[in-house]
Design a protein around this motif. Sequence first.
Motif, PDB file in Angstrom:
ATOM      1  N   GLU A  14       7.168   3.626 -11.315  1.00  7.80           N
ATOM      2  CA  GLU A  14       6.501   2.324 -11.443  1.00  7.80           C
ATOM      3  C   GLU A  14       6.934   1.408 -10.314  1.00  7.80           C
ATOM      4  N   THR A  15       8.206   1.439  -9.971  1.00 11.86           N
ATOM      5  CA  THR A  15       8.713   0.609  -8.894  1.00 11.86           C
ATOM      6  C   THR A  15       8.119   1.037  -7.552  1.00 11.86           C
TER       7      THR A  15
ATOM      8  N   SER B 294      10.516   4.859 -14.601  1.00 15.30           N
ATOM      9  CA  SER B 294      10.671   3.488 -14.121  1.00 15.30           C
ATOM     10  C   SER B 294      10.727   3.467 -12.600  1.00 15.30           C
TER      11      SER B 294
ATOM     12  N   SER C  75       0.787  -9.677 -17.994  1.00 10.79           N
ATOM     13  CA  SER C  75       1.540 -10.772 -18.609  1.00 10.79           C
ATOM     14  C   SER C  75       0.709 -12.054 -18.525  1.00 10.79           C
TER      15      SER C  75
ATOM     16  N   THR D 207       1.443 -14.936 -17.381  1.00 12.72           N
ATOM     17  CA  THR D 207       1.608 -15.560 -16.070  1.00 12.72           C
ATOM     18  C   THR D 207       0.758 -14.860 -15.014  1.00 12.72           C
ATOM     19  N   ALA D 208       0.808 -13.525 -14.997  1.00 18.29           N
ATOM     20  CA  ALA D 208       0.025 -12.763 -14.021  1.00 18.29           C
ATOM     21  C   ALA D 208      -1.472 -12.949 -14.250  1.00 18.29           C
TER      22      ALA D 208
ATOM     23  N   SER E  95       4.405  -2.008  -8.099  1.00 15.57           N
ATOM     24  CA  SER E  95       4.303  -2.974  -9.180  1.00 15.57           C
ATOM     25  C   SER E  95       5.539  -3.852  -9.203  1.00 15.57           C
ATOM     26  N   THR E  96       5.327  -5.146  -9.238  1.00 19.56           N
ATOM     27  CA  THR E  96       6.457  -6.066  -9.284  1.00 19.56           C
ATOM     28  C   THR E  96       6.617  -6.635 -10.676  1.00 19.56           C
ATOM     29  N   GLY E  97       5.882  -6.155 -11.633  1.00 19.54           N
ATOM     30  CA  GLY E  97       5.977  -6.643 -12.991  1.00 19.54           C
ATOM     31  C   GLY E  97       4.740  -6.268 -13.760  1.00 19.54           C
ATOM     32  N   ASP E  98       4.602  -6.873 -14.919  1.00 17.42           N
ATOM     33  CA  ASP E  98       3.478  -6.595 -15.791  1.00 17.42           C
ATOM     34  C   ASP E  98       2.269  -7.424 -15.354  1.00 17.42           C
ATOM     35  N   LYS E  99       1.282  -6.777 -14.767  1.00 18.29           N
ATOM     36  CA  LYS E  99       0.102  -7.499 -14.290  1.00 18.29           C
ATOM     37  C   LYS E  99      -0.756  -8.011 -15.444  1.00 18.29           C
TER      38      LYS E  99
END
Length: 125
Positions: free
Chosen positions: A19-20, A16, A30, A32-33, A24-28
Motif C-alpha cells: 500500500e505504501t 502494508s 476519509s 478529509t480526503a 497511497s498517503t492515506g485513506d482516500k
Amino acid sequence: MLRKTLFALGICFALSGCETLSGSTGDKFSPTALRQNIKIGVSTPDDIRAIYGRPDYVVDGPNGPDYWAYDVDDTTNSMIQKAVSFIPVYGAGEAARQVGDDRDLSIYFQNNRVTSYSLSNSRPK
C-alpha cells in the motif's frame, strides 16, 4: 502456532508495504480526503474516476452519469482482513471484523458535475 502467527504478521507487513509503495498517503475515502478531492458543482466523472477508479455501481442518465457507488472496503481491505483472520490470538476476530467494516461512497451527478456525495458505514463499529 508461532509459525502461523509470524506468517500472518509477515503478510500484514507485506500488504502494508504494498500500500505504501503504491503511492497511497492515506485513506482516500476519509472525510478529509473526500472534501479535498470532490468539489460540488466542479468535479466531473473523469475527475472522480481518476482518483477513485471505476465505480462498482453506475446509473446512467441521458446526459451522463446520474449516480456512482463505490464499495470501499470490499476492494481495499479484503486481503488484510483475510490475513488478520489467521492470527491465532484472542481478539484477532474482532480486529478482522473492524478491518472489514464496509463503507460505501455514493456520488450523485447532474450535467456531468457532482451535485452531492456521502460516505456511509453499513456495519457500525
